[in-house]
Design a protein around this motif. Structure first.
Motif, mmCIF file in Angstrom:
data_model
loop_
_atom_site.group_PDB
_atom_site.id
_atom_site.type_symbol
_atom_site.label_atom_id
_atom_site.label_comp_id
_atom_site.label_asym_id
_atom_site.label_seq_id
_atom_site.Cartn_x
_atom_site.Cartn_y
_atom_site.Cartn_z
ATOM 1 N N ASP A 118 0.377 2.720 -2.675
ATOM 2 C CA ASP A 118 -0.170 1.484 -3.247
ATOM 3 C C ASP A 118 -0.415 0.467 -2.134
ATOM 4 O O ASP A 118 -1.326 -0.349 -2.212
ATOM 5 C CB ASP A 118 0.790 0.891 -4.291
ATOM 6 C CG ASP A 118 0.785 1.692 -5.593
ATOM 7 O OD1 ASP A 118 -0.229 2.366 -5.874
ATOM 8 O OD2 ASP A 118 1.794 1.636 -6.315
ATOM 9 N N ASP A 119 0.418 0.528 -1.110
ATOM 10 C CA ASP A 119 0.263 -0.335 0.063
ATOM 11 C C ASP A 119 -0.611 0.394 1.083
ATOM 12 O O ASP A 119 -0.197 1.420 1.634
ATOM 13 C CB ASP A 119 1.627 -0.632 0.676
ATOM 14 C CG ASP A 119 1.544 -1.556 1.887
ATOM 15 O OD1 ASP A 119 0.418 -1.821 2.372
ATOM 16 O OD2 ASP A 119 2.606 -1.998 2.365
ATOM 17 N N PRO A 120 -1.829 -0.103 1.352
ATOM 18 C CA PRO A 120 -2.725 0.587 2.285
ATOM 19 C C PRO A 120 -2.136 0.797 3.673
ATOM 20 O O PRO A 120 -2.488 1.775 4.347
ATOM 21 C CB PRO A 120 -3.955 -0.333 2.333
ATOM 22 C CG PRO A 120 -3.948 -1.045 1.027
ATOM 23 C CD PRO A 120 -2.484 -1.263 0.729
ATOM 24 N N LEU A 121 -1.246 -0.078 4.111
ATOM 25 C CA LEU A 121 -0.649 0.120 5.430
ATOM 26 C C LEU A 121 0.164 1.413 5.477
ATOM 27 O O LEU A 121 0.199 2.108 6.495
ATOM 28 C CB LEU A 121 0.221 -1.073 5.818
ATOM 29 C CG LEU A 121 -0.525 -2.277 6.399
ATOM 30 C CD1 LEU A 121 0.440 -3.434 6.649
ATOM 31 C CD2 LEU A 121 -1.245 -1.897 7.702
ATOM 32 N N ASN A 122 0.814 1.754 4.364
ATOM 33 C CA ASN A 122 1.534 3.028 4.312
ATOM 34 C C ASN A 122 0.561 4.206 4.344
ATOM 35 O O ASN A 122 0.839 5.241 4.956
ATOM 36 C CB ASN A 122 2.398 3.100 3.056
ATOM 37 C CG ASN A 122 3.629 2.215 3.139
ATOM 38 O OD1 ASN A 122 4.119 1.929 4.224
ATOM 39 N ND2 ASN A 122 4.118 1.770 1.998
ATOM 40 N N GLY A 123 -0.579 4.026 3.690
ATOM 41 C CA GLY A 123 -1.608 5.059 3.742
ATOM 42 C C GLY A 123 -2.123 5.261 5.150
ATOM 43 O O GLY A 123 -2.368 6.394 5.584
ATOM 44 N N PHE A 124 -2.281 4.171 5.881
ATOM 45 C CA PHE A 124 -2.728 4.265 7.262
ATOM 46 C C PHE A 124 -1.686 4.965 8.128
ATOM 47 O O PHE A 124 -2.027 5.785 8.996
ATOM 48 C CB PHE A 124 -3.021 2.876 7.824
ATOM 49 C CG PHE A 124 -3.451 2.903 9.260
ATOM 50 C CD1 PHE A 124 -4.750 3.254 9.596
ATOM 51 C CD2 PHE A 124 -2.560 2.606 10.277
ATOM 52 C CE1 PHE A 124 -5.158 3.314 10.924
ATOM 53 C CE2 PHE A 124 -2.948 2.654 11.605
ATOM 54 C CZ PHE A 124 -4.257 3.007 11.929
ATOM 55 N N ARG A 125 -0.435 4.670 7.900
ATOM 56 C CA ARG A 125 0.624 5.320 8.682
ATOM 57 C C ARG A 125 0.676 6.814 8.388
ATOM 58 O O ARG A 125 0.946 7.612 9.299
ATOM 59 C CB ARG A 125 1.964 4.647 8.388
ATOM 60 C CG ARG A 125 2.036 3.227 8.959
ATOM 61 C CD ARG A 125 3.109 2.379 8.336
ATOM 62 N NE ARG A 125 2.993 0.991 8.766
ATOM 63 C CZ ARG A 125 3.462 -0.045 8.079
ATOM 64 N NH1 ARG A 125 4.099 0.149 6.914
ATOM 65 N NH2 ARG A 125 3.302 -1.269 8.531
ATOM 66 N N LEU A 126 0.412 7.191 7.147
ATOM 67 C CA LEU A 126 0.353 8.604 6.807
ATOM 68 C C LEU A 126 -0.840 9.264 7.511
ATOM 69 O O LEU A 126 -0.727 10.380 8.031
ATOM 70 C CB LEU A 126 0.243 8.782 5.290
ATOM 71 C CG LEU A 126 0.200 10.220 4.779
ATOM 72 C CD1 LEU A 126 1.474 10.982 5.155
ATOM 73 C CD2 LEU A 126 0.015 10.235 3.247
ATOM 74 N N TRP A 127 -1.983 8.585 7.524
ATOM 75 C CA TRP A 127 -3.152 9.068 8.263
ATOM 76 C C TRP A 127 -2.791 9.307 9.727
ATOM 77 O O TRP A 127 -3.184 10.314 10.330
ATOM 78 C CB TRP A 127 -4.274 8.041 8.163
ATOM 79 C CG TRP A 127 -5.464 8.290 9.034
ATOM 80 C CD1 TRP A 127 -6.559 9.059 8.744
ATOM 81 C CD2 TRP A 127 -5.695 7.771 10.358
ATOM 82 N NE1 TRP A 127 -7.463 9.054 9.791
ATOM 83 C CE2 TRP A 127 -6.952 8.261 10.797
ATOM 84 C CE3 TRP A 127 -4.980 6.932 11.206
ATOM 85 C CZ2 TRP A 127 -7.487 7.941 12.045
ATOM 86 C CZ3 TRP A 127 -5.502 6.624 12.453
ATOM 87 C CH2 TRP A 127 -6.747 7.122 12.856
ATOM 88 N N ASN A 128 -2.031 8.406 10.308
ATOM 89 C CA ASN A 128 -1.645 8.531 11.714
ATOM 90 C C ASN A 128 -0.785 9.778 11.936
ATOM 91 O O ASN A 128 -0.921 10.465 12.963
ATOM 92 C CB ASN A 128 -0.877 7.287 12.163
ATOM 93 C CG ASN A 128 -0.588 7.296 13.647
ATOM 94 O OD1 ASN A 128 -1.492 7.199 14.474
ATOM 95 N ND2 ASN A 128 0.686 7.427 14.004
ATOM 96 N N VAL A 129 0.076 10.096 10.975
ATOM 97 C CA VAL A 129 0.901 11.301 11.076
ATOM 98 C C VAL A 129 0.014 12.541 11.064
ATOM 99 O O VAL A 129 0.201 13.470 11.860
ATOM 100 C CB VAL A 129 1.928 11.355 9.923
ATOM 101 C CG1 VAL A 129 2.663 12.690 9.917
ATOM 102 C CG2 VAL A 129 2.924 10.211 10.045
ATOM 103 N N TYR A 130 -0.977 12.552 10.164
ATOM 104 C CA TYR A 130 -1.879 13.712 10.061
ATOM 105 C C TYR A 130 -2.705 13.885 11.327
ATOM 106 O O TYR A 130 -2.810 14.993 11.868
ATOM 107 C CB TYR A 130 -2.810 13.554 8.854
ATOM 108 C CG TYR A 130 -2.257 14.137 7.574
ATOM 109 C CD1 TYR A 130 -2.719 15.360 7.080
ATOM 110 C CD2 TYR A 130 -1.272 13.480 6.847
ATOM 111 C CE1 TYR A 130 -2.229 15.901 5.895
ATOM 112 C CE2 TYR A 130 -0.765 14.005 5.662
ATOM 113 C CZ TYR A 130 -1.255 15.215 5.199
ATOM 114 O OH TYR A 130 -0.748 15.748 4.030
ATOM 115 N N ILE A 131 -3.315 12.811 11.809
ATOM 116 C CA ILE A 131 -4.203 12.967 12.960
ATOM 117 C C ILE A 131 -3.396 13.278 14.221
ATOM 118 O O ILE A 131 -3.857 14.043 15.078
ATOM 119 C CB ILE A 131 -5.100 11.723 13.152
ATOM 120 C CG1 ILE A 131 -6.233 12.047 14.130
ATOM 121 C CG2 ILE A 131 -4.314 10.516 13.609
ATOM 122 C CD1 ILE A 131 -7.306 10.979 14.210
#
Length: 242
Positions: free
Chosen positions: A157-170
């Motif tokens: 729900d918090d986009p910053l957490n989504g971005f951090r997850l993206w960082n883990v994937y990339i």
């Protein structure tokens, strides 16, 4: 080389909401068989199931990912996986399919973490890593959380957490330097960047432009303002320097 495609599947990796479904659909229409049984995200159900069970066995999941150990995977031979992928029912169909030597592959964002296993099964696989701007991914994940029936993760729900997850994937995807891998940007496909499409066509030995034109249904919307965490991210600087 005869029978080259059996041992050279195309494996699509990349963060969720990064356009991998669109790419998989285009590849399928271009003659790269992405599985008989696929879900609405164009993921071959048998590979998705194997990936998911391995991550669960490792105490992980798509929104808290980790690389599973070999012992966490179901035991399937390359031949068995190929037969399931094409829904081959008997020896005659198997022989015919091998003689036809059809290109094939599968897409699942979880491949980003299960790839070490798949490269042991298919050492000559070709890997396509699709990258989308991390903040756009984060906003898309947050919006998907509001859609009834879709996959839900409260932390996103918090986009910053989504971005951090993206960082883990990339970060995980960029570790694969010991395989044949191509990194391309989702935005370049949306804009029909000739250089990007040519690189992809050369990599996969397949004409793709006409098929990409059929499945690309979105227009590129560029954000202008980003939180400082996004601006300073190393992968944003690498893939989106301007």
């Amino acid at each position: 080389m005869i029978f080259k495609y059996f041992e050279r599947p195309v494996i699509v990796i990349g963060m969720h909401r990064s356009g991998t479904s669109m790419l998989a659909e285009a590849l399928h229409h271009a003659g790269i068989h992405m599985g008989v049984h696929r879900d609405h995200n164009f993921e071959a159900m048998h590979f998705l199931s194997i990936n998911q069970r391995a991550m669960w066995a490792a105490g992980a999941d798509w929104d808290r990912p980790a690389v599973p150990d070999e012992g966490h995977f179901d035991t399937w031979s390359a031949k068995e996986l190929y037969k399931i992928h094409f829904q081959i029912k008997n020896r005659f169909e198997y022989i015919f399919s091998r003689l036809a030597d059809r290109p094939w592959g599968w897409k699942d964002p979880r491949n980003t973490f299960t790839l070490p296993h798949w490269l042991k099964v298919f050492p000559k696989a070709r890997v396509v890593h699709l990258v989308r701007h991390g903040w756009d991914v984060a906003l898309s994940l947050s919006r998907r959380n509001q859609v009834p029936g879709e996959v839900y993760s409260s932390m996103l729900d918090d986009p910053l957490n989504g971005f951090r997850l993206w960082n883990v994937y990339i970060t995980q995807a960029m570790k694969y330097t010991n395989c044949q891998i191509l990194h391309i940007r989702y935005e370049d496909l949306l804009e029909f960047d000739i250089n990007t499409i040519s690189r992809l066509e050369h990599f996969l030995e397949r004409k793709l432009k006409i098929h990409l034109e059929k499945v690309l249904r979105k227009t590129l919307v560029r954000n202008v303002h980003y939180p400082i965490e996004i601006v300073e991210n190393e992968w944003i600087k690498k893939f989106y320097p301007h």
